[in-house]
Scaffold this motif. Structure first.
Motif, PDB file in Angstrom:
ATOM      1  N   UNK A 208       0.833  -1.194   0.000  1.00 20.33           N
ATOM      2  CA  UNK A 208       0.000   0.000   0.000  1.00 20.33           C
ATOM      3  C   UNK A 208       0.869   1.245   0.000  1.00 20.33           C
ATOM      4  N   UNK A 209       0.358   2.292  -0.619  1.00 22.64           N
ATOM      5  CA  UNK A 209       1.044   3.577  -0.659  1.00 22.64           C
ATOM      6  C   UNK A 209       0.080   4.660  -0.201  1.00 22.64           C
ATOM      7  N   UNK A 210       0.503   5.450   0.778  1.00 17.78           N
ATOM      8  CA  UNK A 210      -0.319   6.546   1.294  1.00 17.78           C
ATOM      9  C   UNK A 210       0.463   7.845   1.191  1.00 17.78           C
ATOM     10  N   UNK A 211      -0.183   8.875   0.643  1.00 17.83           N
ATOM     11  CA  UNK A 211       0.455  10.177   0.459  1.00 17.83           C
ATOM     12  C   UNK A 211      -0.475  11.242   1.022  1.00 17.83           C
ATOM     13  N   UNK A 212      -0.005  12.029   1.983  1.00 20.28           N
ATOM     14  CA  UNK A 212      -0.846  13.023   2.653  1.00 20.28           C
ATOM     15  C   UNK A 212      -0.123  14.364   2.704  1.00 20.28           C
ATOM     16  N   UNK A 213      -0.049  15.089   1.593  1.00 22.91           N
ATOM     17  CA  UNK A 213       0.615  16.394   1.609  1.00 22.91           C
ATOM     18  C   UNK A 213      -0.167  17.391   2.466  1.00 22.91           C
ATOM     19  N   UNK A 214       0.550  18.153   3.263  1.00 23.09           N
ATOM     20  CA  UNK A 214      -0.086  19.145   4.119  1.00 23.09           C
ATOM     21  C   UNK A 214      -0.484  18.626   5.484  1.00 23.09           C
ATOM     22  N   UNK A 215      -0.279  17.349   5.733  1.00 26.27           N
ATOM     23  CA  UNK A 215      -0.617  16.770   7.038  1.00 26.27           C
ATOM     24  C   UNK A 215       0.395  17.233   8.086  1.00 26.27           C
ATOM     25  N   UNK A 216      -0.106  17.716   9.221  1.00 27.98           N
ATOM     26  CA  UNK A 216       0.751  18.223  10.285  1.00 27.98           C
ATOM     27  C   UNK A 216       0.597  17.341  11.522  1.00 27.98           C
ATOM     28  N   UNK A 217       1.729  16.942  12.074  1.00 32.60           N
ATOM     29  CA  UNK A 217       1.708  16.030  13.223  1.00 32.60           C
ATOM     30  C   UNK A 217       2.648  16.516  14.309  1.00 32.60           C
TER      31      UNK A 217
ATOM     32  N   UNK B  42      -3.186   4.237  -2.462  1.00 28.84           N
ATOM     33  CA  UNK B  42      -3.131   3.252  -3.535  1.00 28.84           C
ATOM     34  C   UNK B  42      -2.885   1.873  -2.937  1.00 28.84           C
ATOM     35  N   UNK B  43      -3.705   0.925  -3.326  1.00 32.44           N
ATOM     36  CA  UNK B  43      -3.630  -0.427  -2.777  1.00 32.44           C
ATOM     37  C   UNK B  43      -3.595  -1.424  -3.938  1.00 32.44           C
TER      38      UNK B  43
ATOM     39  N   UNK C 247      -6.059  -7.160  -7.430  1.00 31.38           N
ATOM     40  CA  UNK C 247      -7.021  -6.100  -7.124  1.00 31.38           C
ATOM     41  C   UNK C 247      -6.297  -4.769  -7.025  1.00 31.38           C
ATOM     42  N   UNK C 248      -6.893  -3.749  -7.633  1.00 31.79           N
ATOM     43  CA  UNK C 248      -6.380  -2.387  -7.561  1.00 31.79           C
ATOM     44  C   UNK C 248      -7.429  -1.493  -6.899  1.00 31.79           C
ATOM     45  N   UNK C 249      -6.978  -0.593  -6.030  1.00 27.27           N
ATOM     46  CA  UNK C 249      -7.867   0.369  -5.394  1.00 27.27           C
ATOM     47  C   UNK C 249      -7.150   1.705  -5.299  1.00 27.27           C
ATOM     48  N   UNK C 250      -7.838   2.768  -5.719  1.00 23.58           N
ATOM     49  CA  UNK C 250      -7.301   4.123  -5.633  1.00 23.58           C
ATOM     50  C   UNK C 250      -8.311   4.992  -4.895  1.00 23.58           C
ATOM     51  N   UNK C 251      -7.842   5.683  -3.869  1.00 28.77           N
ATOM     52  CA  UNK C 251      -8.699   6.544  -3.054  1.00 28.77           C
ATOM     53  C   UNK C 251      -8.077   7.927  -3.005  1.00 28.77           C
TER      54      UNK C 251
END
Length: 227
Positions: free
Chosen positions: A11-20, A40-41, A58-62
């Motif tokens: 899985x690939x996760x991209x969250x630009x602008x996320x502040x932690x 992306x999964x 299986x491909x999934x894009x969110x």
């Protein structure tokens, strides 16, 4: 009645602008919901590995994007695409998520019954706009309540192959049905920030009224802190 399945899922996760703040398990998000999300999964079913039954891909894009529209509030758009390659049973297909509870569930379709639509290829969109009280603030009796007006539209289109229809056919299960000829859609009107802890949504079905036990109207609620 029983499935044994081994699946590999990068899985690939991209969250630009996320502040932690913090690190590792102590990490906290300080601008929750105020940043874009891309997910992306890619999944591979490995047949015969650990007695696994099926081979498939299986491909999934969110993609989720909040957008501030001047003084008119925040519009949040969510798009999801998915495709399953191969013949698989119902438990491995893409069931359009229905919601038969009284609780609001993110990215579910509140007027769909469970398993009302089943697909192996689908595309869905969910657009929600929060006016942040711009309309209610014009009424003196409502201004002090600090309520939030929320409108939304959801839609999904998809298909299911003849091979997957045949694999899942039985005398006890209904024929699997996908919203292929036209997208299924619904819209909602909501009020948020009720006593700062409650949100109420009124949902209206747009089409497919002919489906068995189809619901044309529903109400869901959610608890949370809104300021």
């Amino acid at each position: 009645s029983k499935i044994n399945q081994t699946e590999l899922t990068p899985m690939l996760s991209y969250t630009p602008g996320k502040k932690t703040t913090g690190y590792g398990v102590d990490q906290n998000i300080i601008n929750d919901g105020d940043y874009a999300e891309l997910f992306l999964n890619y999944s591979v079913g490995v047949k015969d590995a650990f007695q696994s039954d099926f081979e498939y891909e299986r491909l999934q894009l969110f993609y989720r994007q909040p957008l501030q529209i001047g003084g008119f509030g925040v519009m949040t758009s969510t798009i999801e695409l998915g495709k399953t390659f191969g013949e698989v049973p119902l438990g491995l297909l893409n069931v359009v998520p229905g919601n038969q509870t009284l609780f609001s569930i993110s990215n579910a379709f509140p007027l769909l019954n469970y398993y009302e639509f089943v697909t192996d290829s689908y595309a869905s969109v969910n657009v929600e706009h929060n006016f942040n009280g711009r309309i209610f603030s014009r009424f003196p009796l409502l201004r002090k309540l600090n309520l939030r007006e929320i409108v939304g539209v959801r839609a999904v289109i998809g298909s299911i192959s003849k091979e997957n229809q045949a694999l899942n056919a039985s005398t006890s299960n209904p024929v699997l049905f996908a919203p292929e000829e036209k997208p299924y859609w619904s819209y909602s009107l909501g009020v948020g920030n009720i006593f700062k802890v409650f949100r109420l949504d009124f949902h209206f079905r747009g089409n497919y009224f002919e489906n068995p036990d189809a619901r044309s109207f529903g109400i869901t609620g959610a608890f949370g802190f809104y300021f």
